[in-house]
Design a protein around this motif. Sequence first.
Motif, PDB file in Angstrom:
ATOM      1  N   ALA A  55      39.955  47.201  51.095  1.00  0.00           N
ATOM      2  CA  ALA A  55      39.783  45.799  50.723  1.00  0.00           C
ATOM      3  C   ALA A  55      38.740  45.621  49.621  1.00  0.00           C
ATOM      4  O   ALA A  55      38.732  44.600  48.927  1.00  0.00           O
ATOM      5  CB  ALA A  55      39.394  44.975  51.953  1.00  0.00           C
TER       6      ALA A  55
ATOM      7  N   SER B 216      44.265  36.527  50.285  1.00  0.00           N
ATOM      8  CA  SER B 216      43.745  37.846  49.924  1.00  0.00           C
ATOM      9  C   SER B 216      44.657  38.525  48.911  1.00  0.00           C
ATOM     10  O   SER B 216      44.202  39.317  48.079  1.00  0.00           O
ATOM     11  CB  SER B 216      43.604  38.717  51.173  1.00  0.00           C
TER      12      SER B 216
ATOM     13  N   ARG C  69      42.049  43.298  41.384  1.00  0.00           N
ATOM     14  CA  ARG C  69      42.438  44.703  41.230  1.00  0.00           C
ATOM     15  C   ARG C  69      43.415  44.886  40.068  1.00  0.00           C
ATOM     16  O   ARG C  69      43.347  45.864  39.339  1.00  0.00           O
ATOM     17  CB  ARG C  69      43.080  45.204  42.520  1.00  0.00           C
TER      18      ARG C  69
ATOM     19  N   SER D 119      52.738  43.768  41.120  1.00  0.00           N
ATOM     20  CA  SER D 119      51.721  43.235  40.204  1.00  0.00           C
ATOM     21  C   SER D 119      52.275  43.168  38.781  1.00  0.00           C
ATOM     22  O   SER D 119      51.969  42.245  38.022  1.00  0.00           O
ATOM     23  CB  SER D 119      50.437  44.071  40.272  1.00  0.00           C
TER      24      SER D 119
ATOM     25  N   ASN E 296      39.904  44.659  46.228  1.00  0.00           N
ATOM     26  CA  ASN E 296      40.468  43.325  45.997  1.00  0.00           C
ATOM     27  C   ASN E 296      39.402  42.262  45.767  1.00  0.00           C
ATOM     28  O   ASN E 296      39.727  41.113  45.543  1.00  0.00           O
ATOM     29  CB  ASN E 296      41.328  42.908  47.206  1.00  0.00           C
TER      30      ASN E 296
ATOM     31  N   SER F 132      43.616  40.055  45.361  1.00  0.00           N
ATOM     32  CA  SER F 132      43.963  41.404  44.936  1.00  0.00           C
ATOM     33  C   SER F 132      44.584  41.393  43.546  1.00  0.00           C
ATOM     34  O   SER F 132      44.224  42.192  42.684  1.00  0.00           O
ATOM     35  CB  SER F 132      44.930  42.012  45.952  1.00  0.00           C
TER      36      SER F 132
END
Lengths: 1002, 97, 207
Positions: A206, A309, A317, A38, A209, A313
């Motif tokens: 999950a 997904s 997130r 990230s 996310n 995320s």
Amino acid sequence: MAGRMRLPQGGFVAHDELLTFTFNGKTYKGLAGDTLASALLANGIHMVGRSFKYHRPRGIVSAGGEEPNALMQVGDDPRSEPNLKATQVELVDGLKAKSQNAWPSLEFDVGALNGLASRFLPAGFYYKTFMWPASAWMTYEHFIRRAAGLGVSPRQRDPDRYDKTFAHCDVLVVGGGPAGLAAALSAGRAGARVILAEQDHLLGGALLNTQGEVIDGQPARDWIAAAEAELAALPEVRVLKRTICYAAFDHNFFGLVESVTDHLPRPPENLPRKRLWKLRTKQVVYCAGAIERPLVFADNDRPGVMTASAVQSYVNRYALRPGRRAVVFTNNDSGYGAALDMKAAGIEVAAVVDARQVPAGPLTERATALGLRILGGFAIVAVEGARRVKRVRVAELSLDGKTVTGVPEAIDCDLVASSGGWNPTVHLFCQAKGKLRWDDEHACFLPDAAMQTGQQSAGAANGRFGLGSCLREGTEAGAAAAAACGFAPSDTAASQAEDRDFLPGRWIWLVPGEHPLGHKAKHFVDQQNDVTAADLKLALREGYRSIEHVKRYTTTGMATDQGKMGNVNAIGIVADEVGGHLPEVGVTTFRPPYTPVTFGVFAGRDVDNLLDPVRRTPMHAWHERNGALFEDVGQWRRAWYYPQHGEDMHAAVNREVKAVRDSLGILDATTLGKIDIQGPDAAEFLNRVYTNAWLKLGIGRCRYGLMLKEDGMVMDDGVTTRLGEKHYLMTTTTGNAAAVLGHLEDYLQTEWPDLQVYLTSVTEQFATMTLSGPSARRLLADVSDADLSPEALPHMAYTAAKVAGVPARIFRISFTGELSYEINVPASFGMAVWQTLTTAGERYGITPYGTEAMHVLRAEKGYIIVGQETDGSVTPHDLGMDWAVSKTKDFVGRRSLSREDMARPDRKQLVGLLTKDPKEVLPEGAQLVEKVLPQPPMPMLGHVTSSYHSPNCGRSIAMALVKGGLARKGETLFAPLGDGRTIACVVADTCVFFDPEGERLK
Amino acid sequence: MLLIACPHCGPRAESEFHCGGEAHIERPKDPASLSDAEWAEFVFLRDNIKGLVFERWNHAHGCRRWFNAARDSVTYEILAIYPMGSPPPALDPRRYV
Amino acid sequence: MIETYLRQSALDHLGLAGHSTAAPTEAGVQLSEKPLPVAVNLRGDSGDAAFVEAVREALGLALPTLPNTATTGEGLALLWLGPDEWLAMQHDAAAFAEAQLATKLRKALDGLHAAVTEMGESLCCLSLAGAQARAVLAKGCPLDLHPRAFGGSGHCAQSLLAKAAVTLLQVSDAPAFELYVRRSFADYLWRWLEDAAREYGVAVVRP
């Protein structure tokens, strides 16, 4: 701000906690809460590696453990670790990461030429090309590995410490998402001992996310926090974060690895880096969620192509924008989640390309309502941009989905979010041998019948994709697991939430491109192993049918990937090709580990001086003080020899051997096994387990015994003494003590339970020291109150007396051929008695001798050592020991001795060997031949079992097992050695090289 | 690692045990009366069944007692524990192809 | 004549007295060697009332017949080791107390099929106490020592700890344990325990 693509707020990162890290030598900023992946994306970096075979530029695809591309070398030697997934590496300040598989640099890579030559690198290329000659494989492998860049192991020793622990619980919950939290809560509330293992450092799975999810009327984030607080307050619940359950074994035994300090910039000294949990549970609830499948379309491996997904995320997130202009490509409703979240985060959504002719579903409706451009029945047929997606081309799919129609439209974008459906994470369930079933509606394999008792799956791992269902099923599974352990369920109801599935879907395993498959573009099924759809089809054309064979031939789903992203797509493509249905193709076997586990974890603290127990005798410290060198005998560490004044081994052993024959030696014999045998049937028992007769041994007398296994082969030997009316003491060889006791207990408990005998190991109750040599009696008389006259204590007799004031057992038995006394004193007195003997013995020139001198002394006498002269294929007759075998009674192994095979004239038999040159010493293990041929092979007759220089004989001596040896006395044999020399030797008349009459024993 | 219910000490980890192979192979009372082939059958030959097996186990690092166990050699499920000298329990043979 | 002060415990060479502290400390784990235990192994038929009674008479203790339990009396503990095997334990006894205890039992059991064997010289007793004692044991012992599973003070078991065979006796719910290990393994096991307890803080205390 930590990276130009970072959103100003939101997510689960600390926006005010800046961390610095380097990637390929350049410095960047990230945030606390970031993963390495990230943090890179927040800095606009997608391209992080080159692919395994073709060296194509690759980007970050996922946000979790399924990541195929972003493999990193993290840290500096010696803490450098290869093959870490950037999506799982928690960012710490000062972290250093490097790409793998790129040389000389990520931007300019020589191996990319492989991409140009890719027509010549099809599936099975390595097998076909590098098979012959076999001897050249080592050379090939060297180059393949360097080109493939599999990361580098640290060159220095691992400075970290690793821990291992057993653990037990009633209910193990794997995964801390909504289903797992619900399961842990309901089992914990019922009072069960619960362990919840979550690989992430945050609970929520999950839910982390997504945005906007509501549970019990509160934001999901608050519900997670409340659940975590409640779990922490339950005394019998333990939440293990950063802990991956990597293996499911038998009887609900699980392997977990906890990362204890990797996330700490300065780990405390006292903590291990990682901890292996060896967990036994009564019940398990698998709540490991599901992994999104990417779609298999042309050049789907370009950096900037991610799962939908993963995009969610990174947006929700990690609060970042993985691109500025995105295209979503989906075949189900869940892809729209990414579209909606991106739009909310200010990312332009150029189009949602939906393989379904009629896009539908709750998220689809929301996207429609927002006015997003939706292309129903369309597909991405090309992706442009080598190092980053620049543009895609989309076209309409034919009705059967196998071709495209019309003129493709180009859409500029720097990000593609793809969703091909969801695969429940069934790995652990399958490792535990559970069976899967195919769910046609959701197009995925689901857990069916568990092979082991007490195993349930819940939530997405069980095909319940809606949040409400996850929570309900988790709650029920947790309660049921607790109930199975005898805990009444608490009456709290399951938490409530919206129940949204990702249906309907249109399951297309292989998305057609602009060109025939395999031409001008590649459809990647397994990005980590560079396996394309064309490779799978080639394997099928070449005749592979079993999915296991296709996997091995193409390498799809191997390595750290283990098929997490690509396997179901591969199975779907194979099924389409052979005209079958997915479940008929079947799945490959799931094996541990689910994700790679660093070796240090398995070593744990079993390293260095804790690698194996070092067993010490009570006199060990004396041997150390007196300069002994040691040898390992089993786990025992025995004094080997005691070099003095710079002696080498040869000189020291010669001196010790001479001293014993000339005057007196002392040996620490504590390690010999000792078994206490009591009971009215003790003599009968000995009579059955030894080859010779035992019924008439008098009290206070000793006898040598030979023990066989039922196959007639010598298992052990030793002296047994009758201590009392119903009381015997058996001695065994050092290395065999436990095995012999086990052997005896086996017969006693299972074959002859009617015999009244008790066996107890007393090996360590006594310190044993052997006085050996012509002066042994005089020294012992000086310090003992025993009557040592030959009449009172003849050879092979025993008496109890005091030695140096300590109650002792004295056995007059000999393994050297000299007058010898084996003295047993209570272990705690061992050092004191030993010191008294060595001090009082000075006037006789007492010499401590080690195991090497003991071996020479016994070899001079032709005494065998079980395990040296024998190897489990040697009978008493082979050893020339028929004298120790009764002809009149049964004993264990007796019947085997009369098998036809035992009478074969070419059985190997023990003989003495004398080298023609008395100064030459045969190496132990040397092979013996009749005639030396110019080069091997040549017919081998046997091998040298023992060989020494004997100072007492003034020459070398040896024993050997030789085919038909007893009939070869006087023959000359040859020992051709590895260094080119050949030693000639003669088969001696006897193995007894010294004092053949046994005068010295008297 | 299996969890084995020692009939004396209770459930314990497999690492405490030693497996003694197939059960109910009694040592012949009069070995001398057996032919070589019969003796070889006793000493060397075992069935190695895929399905229900009867095995001898010893709690080597516990009470040191021997006992018998009935186990499914495919699922590893332990179906019965019973004393030395007892006949094997009547159980579904669970033969797998 | 050798004096009994010349006896050496299994860990004598470590000189533990030199670096131990007197009182319990803040450390998560307290370790000590209880030197020179007296131990007598007892074999017999617990179904034979005469045997059970003879043992009670000789030791003043009931024979524990429940698996994994011990009975304790004044200075003496009797540990269940198996269906026909027990271990009588005593601490701080004189040099030849072991022989005396064995003789007493042999006398009492004369005429019965029973076996009495001195074992104390072959054993080392390690004491492990403190809040993290169970966690340390769990690192090498496959037993479930949770109070619900093990039963707490007065319970015992033979098992493995790391690569050594041990007999474990819980002597306090605090918790505190006594570990009996064969003498030759004592040095290894001590070093293993110190290493395993490191993360909790470990204090060597006087026994």
